[in-house]
Design a protein around this motif. Structure first.
Motif, PDB file in Angstrom:
ATOM      1  N   PHE A 156       5.438 -31.875   4.030  1.00 57.09           N
ATOM      2  CA  PHE A 156       5.398 -31.128   2.498  1.00 57.09           C
ATOM      3  C   PHE A 156       4.561 -29.866   2.406  1.00 57.09           C
ATOM      4  O   PHE A 156       4.241 -29.624   1.260  1.00 57.09           O
ATOM      5  N   SER A 157       4.130 -29.189   3.351  1.00 62.95           N
ATOM      6  CA  SER A 157       3.566 -28.094   3.138  1.00 62.95           C
ATOM      7  C   SER A 157       4.833 -27.009   3.065  1.00 62.95           C
ATOM      8  O   SER A 157       5.374 -26.404   3.691  1.00 62.95           O
ATOM      9  N   SER A 158       4.984 -26.752   1.676  1.00 57.64           N
ATOM     10  CA  SER A 158       6.435 -26.324   1.123  1.00 57.64           C
ATOM     11  C   SER A 158       6.657 -24.955   1.416  1.00 57.64           C
ATOM     12  O   SER A 158       7.584 -24.364   1.131  1.00 57.64           O
ATOM     13  N   SER A 159       5.653 -24.145   1.707  1.00 56.78           N
ATOM     14  CA  SER A 159       5.714 -22.613   2.188  1.00 56.78           C
ATOM     15  C   SER A 159       5.664 -22.334   3.666  1.00 56.78           C
ATOM     16  O   SER A 159       5.909 -21.157   3.773  1.00 56.78           O
ATOM     17  N   LEU A 160       5.526 -23.237   4.316  1.00 53.14           N
ATOM     18  CA  LEU A 160       5.522 -23.190   5.799  1.00 53.14           C
ATOM     19  C   LEU A 160       6.938 -22.711   6.320  1.00 53.14           C
ATOM     20  O   LEU A 160       7.683 -23.383   6.064  1.00 53.14           O
ATOM     21  N   THR A 161       6.976 -21.444   6.745  1.00 52.20           N
ATOM     22  CA  THR A 161       8.182 -21.017   7.350  1.00 52.20           C
ATOM     23  C   THR A 161       8.215 -20.781   8.766  1.00 52.20           C
ATOM     24  O   THR A 161       9.639 -20.732   9.373  1.00 52.20           O
ATOM     25  N   SER A 162       7.374 -20.347   9.357  1.00 51.85           N
ATOM     26  CA  SER A 162       7.425 -19.919  10.927  1.00 51.85           C
ATOM     27  C   SER A 162       6.072 -20.243  11.486  1.00 51.85           C
ATOM     28  O   SER A 162       5.144 -20.625  10.828  1.00 51.85           O
ATOM     29  N   PHE A 163       5.900 -19.796  12.622  1.00 49.97           N
ATOM     30  CA  PHE A 163       4.633 -19.956  13.462  1.00 49.97           C
ATOM     31  C   PHE A 163       4.382 -18.764  14.335  1.00 49.97           C
ATOM     32  O   PHE A 163       5.246 -17.826  14.490  1.00 49.97           O
ATOM     33  N   ASP A 164       2.843 -18.688  14.183  1.00 51.75           N
ATOM     34  CA  ASP A 164       2.507 -17.344  14.986  1.00 51.75           C
ATOM     35  C   ASP A 164       2.643 -17.862  16.515  1.00 51.75           C
ATOM     36  O   ASP A 164       2.815 -18.831  16.893  1.00 51.75           O
ATOM     37  N   GLU A 165       2.919 -16.951  17.266  1.00 51.96           N
ATOM     38  CA  GLU A 165       3.314 -17.024  18.648  1.00 51.96           C
ATOM     39  C   GLU A 165       2.535 -17.712  19.700  1.00 51.96           C
ATOM     40  O   GLU A 165       2.814 -18.779  20.311  1.00 51.96           O
ATOM     41  N   CYS A 167      -0.088 -20.019  18.166  1.00 53.41           N
ATOM     42  CA  CYS A 167      -0.592 -20.839  17.171  1.00 53.41           C
ATOM     43  C   CYS A 167      -0.955 -22.372  17.774  1.00 53.41           C
ATOM     44  O   CYS A 167      -1.893 -22.965  17.040  1.00 53.41           O
ATOM     45  N   PHE A 168      -0.137 -22.589  18.742  1.00 58.34           N
ATOM     46  CA  PHE A 168      -0.571 -23.795  19.480  1.00 58.34           C
ATOM     47  C   PHE A 168      -1.339 -23.928  20.832  1.00 58.34           C
ATOM     48  O   PHE A 168      -1.522 -24.766  21.519  1.00 58.34           O
ATOM     49  N   ASN A 169      -1.768 -22.759  21.071  1.00 54.88           N
ATOM     50  CA  ASN A 169      -2.530 -22.752  22.415  1.00 54.88           C
ATOM     51  C   ASN A 169      -3.852 -23.199  22.500  1.00 54.88           C
ATOM     52  O   ASN A 169      -4.419 -23.644  23.430  1.00 54.88           O
ATOM     53  N   ALA A 193       7.124 -21.886  20.407  1.00 51.04           N
ATOM     54  CA  ALA A 193       5.686 -22.213  19.892  1.00 51.04           C
ATOM     55  C   ALA A 193       5.455 -23.309  20.393  1.00 51.04           C
ATOM     56  O   ALA A 193       4.543 -23.736  20.830  1.00 51.04           O
ATOM     57  N   LEU A 194       6.460 -24.293  20.261  1.00 45.88           N
ATOM     58  CA  LEU A 194       6.328 -26.078  20.461  1.00 45.88           C
ATOM     59  C   LEU A 194       6.185 -25.825  21.846  1.00 45.88           C
ATOM     60  O   LEU A 194       5.446 -27.027  22.411  1.00 45.88           O
ATOM     61  N   SER A 195       6.717 -25.181  22.712  1.00 48.78           N
ATOM     62  CA  SER A 195       6.610 -24.923  24.022  1.00 48.78           C
ATOM     63  C   SER A 195       5.195 -24.910  24.807  1.00 48.78           C
ATOM     64  O   SER A 195       4.821 -25.140  25.981  1.00 48.78           O
ATOM     65  N   LYS A 196       4.496 -24.350  23.765  1.00 48.77           N
ATOM     66  CA  LYS A 196       2.956 -24.231  24.261  1.00 48.77           C
ATOM     67  C   LYS A 196       2.102 -25.471  24.216  1.00 48.77           C
ATOM     68  O   LYS A 196       0.916 -25.552  24.511  1.00 48.77           O
TER      69      LYS A 196
END
Length: 806
Positions: A156-165, A167-169, A193-196
């Motif tokens: 429900f983070s309703s403005s979340l559209t994308s990831f920084d390259e 962001c999951f490091n 992003a998730l592959s990190k």
């Protein structure tokens, strides 16, 4: 010896006295509950609900938390469930003071500002579980340390559209991630992003559950005790219809929804009857949950079920992977009830065709997706689907190669990179081909650049004190640095798009309205034809047009042709002798460029108005027309175009048509993502590109070739996505998401062109629907990383009308 809870409570009361504050009843209650848990030999957890804490309670509590390391408290949970009186700076200081004993953090940002989110992102937290429900951030960028975190819930983070390259490091131990009802859409950047995340095993973008008519509700889960425990917190999120007796409650707009007044993104509930669940496993049906298509993958998740009859008393699904057999099973006890399957709070990414297979094939360590376990057969199916509908790398290269390695092979003429063989794969060149190393380098660069370089053009040398509103543009056919665009105000501007300087400027002077037609001459590269929607048609020589922007312009270098009413398209033939004009009519006009005269008007060429007309690239007498009557027609001037050479049809109105650079194919784009490729020799259908429709009759789609005729790029005016597909197989290579930089700005594809001189480069005319904002031309380089982009500010971008034109 550790400080006992009673002593810790006494210290808290002492800190209150020293700060002149009264002890908070809520905090005292938390100490009491922790002591009760300890007496029961349960995990001694101190629960702090910061909604109950005021600013004058903060200092004593902060002092107390600094002594937690030496206490009997084993873990601290911090929750914020509604509006909070504590400011963001104090809340973050409290979380940092608890430090290593911080276990669960649940936060809603309605009470905290952007600085609070920035502090969490940049400095990190020591918690194991983080639930963050926010409407303040669009791109996830977590740069601090989250070394202990195994569960992240962004539902429900309703403005979340994308990831920084990257962001999951910073979270190597993250195992469970939930992003239901966010605005995530792009499969490629999401997977990159998730592959990190090396430990990720459970992922959720929607909440699959099944509900019986008797009123019981069951969740699909993996049965993995560890991962289920990780998601215990996530299950606290109230999903609408979780205990429903009638699935009509899920779609009735008048039904009470406890989330409707709280979350801005709205409910996305897909209710499937059991009969619609039964699909042939070999069917090319859409995978996952879409808004308009009710075909499902659940028959593959539950093989052997006859879903049209009441289920048996017990059903057991076991994972076929031997090593995971104990973790990938669940058992449901169901007695003589009919079941209905529902997707709750799906993010837009779930509506993408083959979403589930794409995620499974791209994230091989994943064990559970959207509450449904992933079995061995699911992985095998996903691999096949991915190979059938997607390209991992350009030109079917199977593995990523370094640029250095490819250059070394080119120097020594050694070997070549193998491509994956397939009955649908084109005969891509061998290592001896002149194109081989060029394509190898493209595959290598694109493989290392999932986030492409997007750069909005900003024009220098403009002294009118106002911005342009571009409506149409074209690359120059022989000068790689030049581009021309026409504006909604009737201006024609020639620019050097490499250094962003204006080369020539032609004001409208009231003679033109929106410029919808532009075409360069090939043999006379300084000349171009411009046509506007009020019918004005002119030929300009940019060498005779003043470079400086002025308010006065004479007729030097300009030839005026007879008007063509309601014009939408112009195009010049291969020899620069003739050009055609079409518009909101059934007619096409033929003009002689040398004499400046209109030679002929061909009437009633279609049943509906003709949106676009295009000459072939090499034959000066062959041209094609596309119309909203659903037909594309090929004509030959040598045969007096009374009857077409052939007619090819789409199922919807055709927005545009174009020839491939070698004239072997014609590409037709109809309304709402219907894109077809026909053989130019006889109009036979060669390929239908598998792009999901939006069910909007106003979703005008435009498609062009890129890299010669190797790929096509396609975009639509109701979507912010540019899709890149192989022109020989139809496989999707990438989706490029266009995002406005300011919160709430919606960007749509008004027009687009492939760069004729640079592989995997294009430009996109972006339309913003926010009133008072500007349109802009965005250059896209898929072979360069977004990290090279400067932090350009944007605001105020205008809205463009959805008028026709290429």
């Amino acid at each position: 010896m550790a400080v006992d809870i009673q002593t810790l409570e006494d210290r808290y009361i002492g800190f209150c006295r020293s700060h002149g504050a009264s002890p908070s009843p809520a905090i005292l209650s938390s100490f009491y509950k922790a002591e009760v848990k300890k007496s029961r030999q349960e995990l001694c957890v101190l629960e702090i609900v910061i909604d109950d804490i005021c600013d004058f309670d903060f200092a004593p509590l902060l002092d107390t938390c600094m002594n937690l390391d030496a206490s009997e408290i084993e873990a601290v949970d911090v929750r914020n469930e509604s509006s909070c009186l504590l400011n963001g700076e104090c809340a973050f200081s409290l979380l940092r003071a608890i430090n290593q004993k911080l276990r669960v953090v649940e936060l809603q940002d309605v009470s905290f500002g952007n600085d609070f989110l920035r502090d969490i992102s940049q400095r990190g937290l020591a918690c194991q579980v983080l639930t963050l429900r926010s409407s303040r951030f669009r791109k996830l960028n977590l740069m601090g340390e989250f070394m202990h975190m195994h569960t992240l819930n962004l539902d429900f983070s309703s403005s979340l559209t994308s990831f920084d390259e990257d962001c999951f490091n910073c979270m190597p131990n993250l195992r469970c991630l939930s992003m239901c009802e966010t605005r995530i859409t792009n499969l490629w950047t999401t997977v990159a992003a998730l592959s990190k995340l090396p430990s990720l095993v459970e992922l959720r973008f929607q909440y699959w559950q099944y509900c019986s008519d008797s009123g019981s509700s069951f969740n699909l889960s993996s049965g993995n005790s560890d991962s289920t425990a990780d998601f215990n917190l996530l299950e606290r999120v109230p999903f609408v219809g979780e205990f429903c007796t009638d699935t009509r409650e899920l779609t009735d707009p008048n039904a009470e929804d406890p989330l409707r007044n709280f979350y801005s993104f709205g409910e996305e509930a897909i209710d499937h009857d059991i009969q619609s669940m039964v699909e042939d496993s070999s069917d090319d049906s859409e995978i996952g949950c879409t808004r308009h298509h009710h075909r499902s993958w659940l028959s593959d998740v539950f093989p052997g079920w006859n879903l049209q009859v009441p289920l048996q008393n017990e059903f057991t699904l076991r994972n076929e992977d031997e090593e995971d057999s104990s973790q990938g099973s669940f058992t449901g006890h169901i007695a003589d009830v009919s079941m209905k399957y529902m997707s709750r709070h799906a993010s837009p990414i779930c509506h993408e065709k083959h979403y589930r297979e794409f995620m499974i094939a791209s994230l091989p360590n994943l064990k559970n997706l959207d509450n449904v376990p992933i079995r061995k057969t699911d992985k095998e199916r996903a691999t096949g689907i991915f190979s059938e509908y997607f390209e991992y790398l350009p030109y079917r290269w199977k593995h990523k190669e370094s640029v250095v390695s490819i250059l070394q092979k080119r120097e020594i003429k050694s070997g070549h990179i193998k491509v994956q063989s397939s009955k649908r794969s084109p005969p891509y060149p061998s290592g001896n081909s002149q194109y081989f190393y060029t394509r190898s380098l493209s595959a290598a660069k694109l493989g290392s650049s999932t986030w492409p370089f997007l750069h909005p053009l900003s024009l220098l040398g403009c002294d009118l004190g106002k911005g342009f509103r571009p409506r149409q543009f074209e690359y120059h056919p022989s000068d790689s640095s030049l581009m021309v665009f026409g504006t909604l105000d009737g201006e024609v501007v020639v620019i050097n798009h490499e250094n962003e300087h204006i080369v020539s400027y032609i004001p409208s002077l009231g003679a033109m309205n929106s410029v919808l037609g532009l075409c360069w001459l090939k043999k006379y590269p300084s000349k171009l034809i411009a046509g506007s929607d009020n019918g004005s048609l002119k030929l300009y020589d940019i060498h005779q047009v003043p470079r400086k922007i002025t308010s006065i312009y004479g007729n030097s270098g300009c030839v005026t042709f007879d008007e063509f009413d309601q014009l939408t398209s112009v195009h010049v033939n291969a020899t620069d002798e003739l050009f055609l004009a079409s518009g909101y009519s059934k007619n096409v006009a033929l003009y002689d460029i040398n004499s400046g005269k209109r030679l002929q008007v061909f009437t009633d060429m279609h049943q509906g108005h003709i949106n676009v007309v295009k000459f072939a690239n090499h034959s000066p007498s062959i041209f094609a027309t596309s119309s909203f009557d659903q037909d594309v027609k090929m004509w030959d001037l040598r045969q007096k175009p009374i009857h077409p050479c052939f007619t090819a049809s789409s199922s919807k109105g055709n927005v545009m048509v174009c020839f491939s650079p070698d004239d072997q194919y014609i590409l037709a784009s109809a309304v709402d993502n219907e894109v077809r490729q026909f053989l130019a020799v006889d109009g036979r259908l060669h390929l239908v590109f598998d792009i999901a429709p939006t069910e909007s009759s106003q979703n005008y789609t435009r498609s062009y070739y890129m890299n010669g005729r190797d790929y096509i790029i396609s975009g639509s005016c109701d979507e912010h996505i540019v899709r890149i597909c192989c022109a020989q197989t139809g496989r999707r290579l990438r989706d490029i998401s266009l995002e406005g930089r300011s919160l709430g700005s919606s960007m749509f594809v008004q027009s687009l062109r492939g760069d004729p001189f640079r592989d995997f480069n294009m430009s996109v005319l972006a339309a913003y629907m926010r009133p008072g904002s500007k349109s802009e031309i965005v250059k896209v380089n898929l072979l360069a990383s977004s990290g090279d982009a400067e932090d350009d500010s944007d605001d105020q971008r205008p809205c463009l009308s959805h008028s026709m034109g290429a």
